[in-house]
Design a protein around this motif. Structure first.
Motif, PDB file in Angstrom:
ATOM      1  N   GLU A 169       0.830  -1.211   0.000  1.00 44.69           N
ATOM      2  CA  GLU A 169       0.000   0.000   0.000  1.00 44.69           C
ATOM      3  C   GLU A 169       0.868   1.266   0.000  1.00 44.69           C
ATOM      4  O   GLU A 169       0.579   2.225  -0.716  1.00 44.69           O
ATOM      5  CB  GLU A 169      -0.977  -0.018   1.167  1.00 44.69           C
ATOM      6  CG  GLU A 169      -2.085  -1.023   0.879  1.00 44.69           C
ATOM      7  CD  GLU A 169      -2.959  -1.354   2.051  1.00 44.69           C
ATOM      8  OE1 GLU A 169      -2.627  -0.945   3.183  1.00 44.69           O
ATOM      9  OE2 GLU A 169      -3.969  -2.043   1.833  1.00 44.69           O
ATOM     10  N   LYS A 170       1.958   1.229   0.777  1.00 47.01           N
ATOM     11  CA  LYS A 170       2.864   2.390   0.809  1.00 47.01           C
ATOM     12  C   LYS A 170       3.542   2.574  -0.552  1.00 47.01           C
ATOM     13  O   LYS A 170       3.703   3.692  -1.036  1.00 47.01           O
ATOM     14  CB  LYS A 170       3.939   2.191   1.886  1.00 47.01           C
ATOM     15  CG  LYS A 170       3.433   2.464   3.273  1.00 47.01           C
ATOM     16  CD  LYS A 170       4.572   2.949   4.182  1.00 47.01           C
ATOM     17  CE  LYS A 170       4.020   3.317   5.542  1.00 47.01           C
ATOM     18  NZ  LYS A 170       4.113   2.210   6.515  1.00 47.01           N
ATOM     19  N   LEU A 171       3.944   1.444  -1.150  1.00 47.84           N
ATOM     20  CA  LEU A 171       4.612   1.514  -2.463  1.00 47.84           C
ATOM     21  C   LEU A 171       3.671   2.089  -3.514  1.00 47.84           C
ATOM     22  O   LEU A 171       4.068   2.919  -4.339  1.00 47.84           O
ATOM     23  CB  LEU A 171       5.045   0.110  -2.916  1.00 47.84           C
ATOM     24  CG  LEU A 171       6.180  -0.545  -2.145  1.00 47.84           C
ATOM     25  CD1 LEU A 171       6.384  -1.983  -2.604  1.00 47.84           C
ATOM     26  CD2 LEU A 171       7.475   0.251  -2.358  1.00 47.84           C
ATOM     27  N   VAL A 172       2.407   1.635  -3.464  1.00 48.95           N
ATOM     28  CA  VAL A 172       1.413   2.109  -4.437  1.00 48.95           C
ATOM     29  C   VAL A 172       1.193   3.611  -4.253  1.00 48.95           C
ATOM     30  O   VAL A 172       1.194   4.376  -5.224  1.00 48.95           O
ATOM     31  CB  VAL A 172       0.078   1.328  -4.265  1.00 48.95           C
ATOM     32  CG1 VAL A 172      -1.066   2.003  -4.989  1.00 48.95           C
ATOM     33  CG2 VAL A 172       0.241  -0.106  -4.752  1.00 48.95           C
TER      34      VAL A 172
ATOM     35  N   GLY B  22      -7.914   7.887   1.161  1.00 44.46           N
ATOM     36  CA  GLY B  22      -8.111   6.751   2.051  1.00 44.46           C
ATOM     37  C   GLY B  22      -7.943   5.441   1.319  1.00 44.46           C
ATOM     38  O   GLY B  22      -7.583   5.411   0.134  1.00 44.46           O
ATOM     39  N   ASN B  23      -8.224   4.375   2.056  1.00 49.54           N
ATOM     40  CA  ASN B  23      -8.000   3.031   1.540  1.00 49.54           C
ATOM     41  C   ASN B  23      -9.332   2.382   1.162  1.00 49.54           C
ATOM     42  O   ASN B  23     -10.295   2.428   1.938  1.00 49.54           O
ATOM     43  CB  ASN B  23      -7.297   2.204   2.622  1.00 49.54           C
ATOM     44  CG  ASN B  23      -6.645   0.979   2.047  1.00 49.54           C
ATOM     45  OD1 ASN B  23      -7.196   0.330   1.155  1.00 49.54           O
ATOM     46  ND2 ASN B  23      -5.467   0.663   2.543  1.00 49.54           N
ATOM     47  N   ALA B  24      -9.359   1.758  -0.008  1.00 53.53           N
ATOM     48  CA  ALA B  24     -10.587   1.109  -0.483  1.00 53.53           C
ATOM     49  C   ALA B  24     -11.034  -0.023   0.441  1.00 53.53           C
ATOM     50  O   ALA B  24     -12.186  -0.453   0.372  1.00 53.53           O
ATOM     51  CB  ALA B  24     -10.349   0.559  -1.885  1.00 53.53           C
TER      52      ALA B  24
ATOM     53  N   GLY C 148      -6.733  -4.721  -8.583  1.00 55.55           N
ATOM     54  CA  GLY C 148      -5.538  -5.544  -8.712  1.00 55.55           C
ATOM     55  C   GLY C 148      -4.358  -5.036  -7.899  1.00 55.55           C
ATOM     56  O   GLY C 148      -3.394  -5.765  -7.655  1.00 55.55           O
ATOM     57  N   HIS C 149      -4.415  -3.761  -7.480  1.00 52.07           N
ATOM     58  CA  HIS C 149      -3.325  -3.178  -6.688  1.00 52.07           C
ATOM     59  C   HIS C 149      -3.465  -3.513  -5.199  1.00 52.07           C
ATOM     60  O   HIS C 149      -2.554  -3.224  -4.425  1.00 52.07           O
ATOM     61  CB  HIS C 149      -3.354  -1.653  -6.759  1.00 52.07           C
ATOM     62  CG  HIS C 149      -2.969  -1.058  -8.081  1.00 52.07           C
ATOM     63  ND1 HIS C 149      -3.713  -1.178  -9.211  1.00 52.07           N
ATOM     64  CD2 HIS C 149      -1.905  -0.287  -8.423  1.00 52.07           C
ATOM     65  CE1 HIS C 149      -3.133  -0.527 -10.196  1.00 52.07           C
ATOM     66  NE2 HIS C 149      -2.031   0.021  -9.752  1.00 52.07           N
ATOM     67  N   ILE C 150      -4.618  -4.028  -4.791  1.00 51.89           N
ATOM     68  CA  ILE C 150      -4.945  -4.100  -3.367  1.00 51.89           C
ATOM     69  C   ILE C 150      -4.742  -5.520  -2.831  1.00 51.89           C
ATOM     70  O   ILE C 150      -5.450  -6.444  -3.254  1.00 51.89           O
ATOM     71  CB  ILE C 150      -6.410  -3.654  -3.129  1.00 51.89           C
ATOM     72  CG1 ILE C 150      -6.640  -2.269  -3.758  1.00 51.89           C
ATOM     73  CG2 ILE C 150      -6.767  -3.672  -1.651  1.00 51.89           C
ATOM     74  CD1 ILE C 150      -8.053  -1.745  -3.652  1.00 51.89           C
ATOM     75  N   PRO C 151      -3.792  -5.708  -1.892  1.00 49.85           N
ATOM     76  CA  PRO C 151      -3.548  -7.064  -1.393  1.00 49.85           C
ATOM     77  C   PRO C 151      -4.825  -7.694  -0.809  1.00 49.85           C
ATOM     78  O   PRO C 151      -5.131  -8.847  -1.074  1.00 49.85           O
ATOM     79  CB  PRO C 151      -2.477  -6.862  -0.316  1.00 49.85           C
ATOM     80  CG  PRO C 151      -1.826  -5.559  -0.654  1.00 49.85           C
ATOM     81  CD  PRO C 151      -2.863  -4.720  -1.328  1.00 49.85           C
TER      82      PRO C 151
END
Ligand SMILES: C[S@@+](CC[C@H](N)C(=O)[O-])C[C@H]1O[C@@H](n2cnc3c(N)ncnc32)[C@H](O)[C@@H]1O
Length: 288
Positions: A11-14, A110-112, A133-136
């Motif tokens: 998440e930080k990298l994204v 914020g975070n999805a 696809g970006h979200i673990p």
């Protein structure tokens, strides 16, 4: 290249990667990034096609990026809530809304996976541009989209498809896909910044349609439509449709050729079996 897991700091990298991309995110030029241009045209088409579902309604734009879809929603929706993990991209959304006098949008960094919204509080949810696809914890993100959508409302998601024709050029990805049974796999995307002398590698997850459908069904979302983007074009090597900087600008005839293929893809978008082999897919689902 196939990878086994998301980085612990995904998440930080994204967030960092997209913050740095913000200044160049809206460069849409057929001679520089034709793949991205065609992507945006297709997503615009879908946003407009789904207009009857969101006109005069409350819309949630998850992973809104620089607001390419947010601005369209704001022009005809009652209210738009746009959420993204990147603060720099959120500033770009504001810069687009202001000159157009669009004041019916709430922007939330914020975070999805943790939407700060009440249950059943929105009519239409969109997550375009491979946000999922970006979200673990993509399962939680889908659950959140379903939770905030009211019964009878619509959720539409664009995701990267596990099986596409371009895999033929990527034996390592193809092998990884073949050895990952019944679900999508993880792949690596290298993005070369246009305005900086650097690159970033991001991991993303692909999905099969049955897998995506089952995640949606589990949360009371029933698929009503599906389409594919970049079908024949995925057969064109990446260095042509997503050219490295030293190849900019593309020759006029290459641009014309890519535009013609994109037109064919557009016609095939909902024809089986073609859409099954698209690079990315759109699903539209109704909340029960
Ligand atoms: C390829 S962009 C798509 C943006 C926009 N929807 C578009 O089509 O131009 C993916 C977006 O997802 C956002 N994103 C990735 N992970 C996220 C998360 N966990 N929560 C919210 N946004 C996220 C990124 O910051 C980025 O803006």
């Amino acid at each position: 290249m196939g990878v086994n897991d998301f980085d612990a700091n995904q998440e930080k990298l994204v967030q960092k990667a997209y913050d740095l991309m913000a200044e160049e995110y809206d460069i849409l030029d057929d001679r520089i990034n034709p793949f991205y241009v065609n992507d945006c045209k297709f997503l615009d088409h879908f946003v407009q096609r789904l207009l009857p579902h969101w006109r005069g309604q409350i819309v949630l734009d998850v992973g809104c990026g620089s607001g390419l879809q947010t601005v369209q929603f704001a022009s005809r929706a009652k209210h738009v809530i746009a959420v993204d993990i990147s603060g720099e991209l959120m500033r770009k959304v504001q810069e687009k809304l202001k000159p157009q006098g669009l004041t019916n949008a709430t922007l939330i960094q914020g975070n999805a996976t943790q939407l700060p919204l009440q249950d059943s509080s929105v009519d239409f949810v969109s997550a375009y541009g491979d946000v999922i696809g970006h979200i673990p914890d993509y399962v939680r993100a889908i659950a959140e989209m379903a939770r905030v959508c009211r019964p009878g409302g619509t959720v539409t998601i664009e995701y990267d498809n596990k099986w596409h024709l371009g895999l033929l050029f990527h034996p390592a990805d193809l092998w990884n896909a073949l050895t990952t049974r019944r679900k999508g796999d993880l792949r690596r995307w290298t993005y070369e910044y246009l305005n900086h002398d650097s690159k970033v590698d991001l991991t993303y997850k692909t999905f099969t349609f049955p897998e995506m459908k089952s995640h949606l069904n589990r949360h009371g979302l029933v698929v009503t439509e599906r389409a594919g983007m970049h079908i024949l074009s995925s057969l064109i090597p990446e260095h042509i449709q997503d050219p490295p900087k030293e190849k900019h600008p593309l020759k006029a005839y290459t641009v014309k050729f890519l535009q013609a293929i994109a037109q064919c893809d557009f016609r095939l978008k909902q024809r089986s079996p073609f859409y099954r082999l698209a690079y990315s897919a759109i699903v539209v689902a109704r909340k029960l």
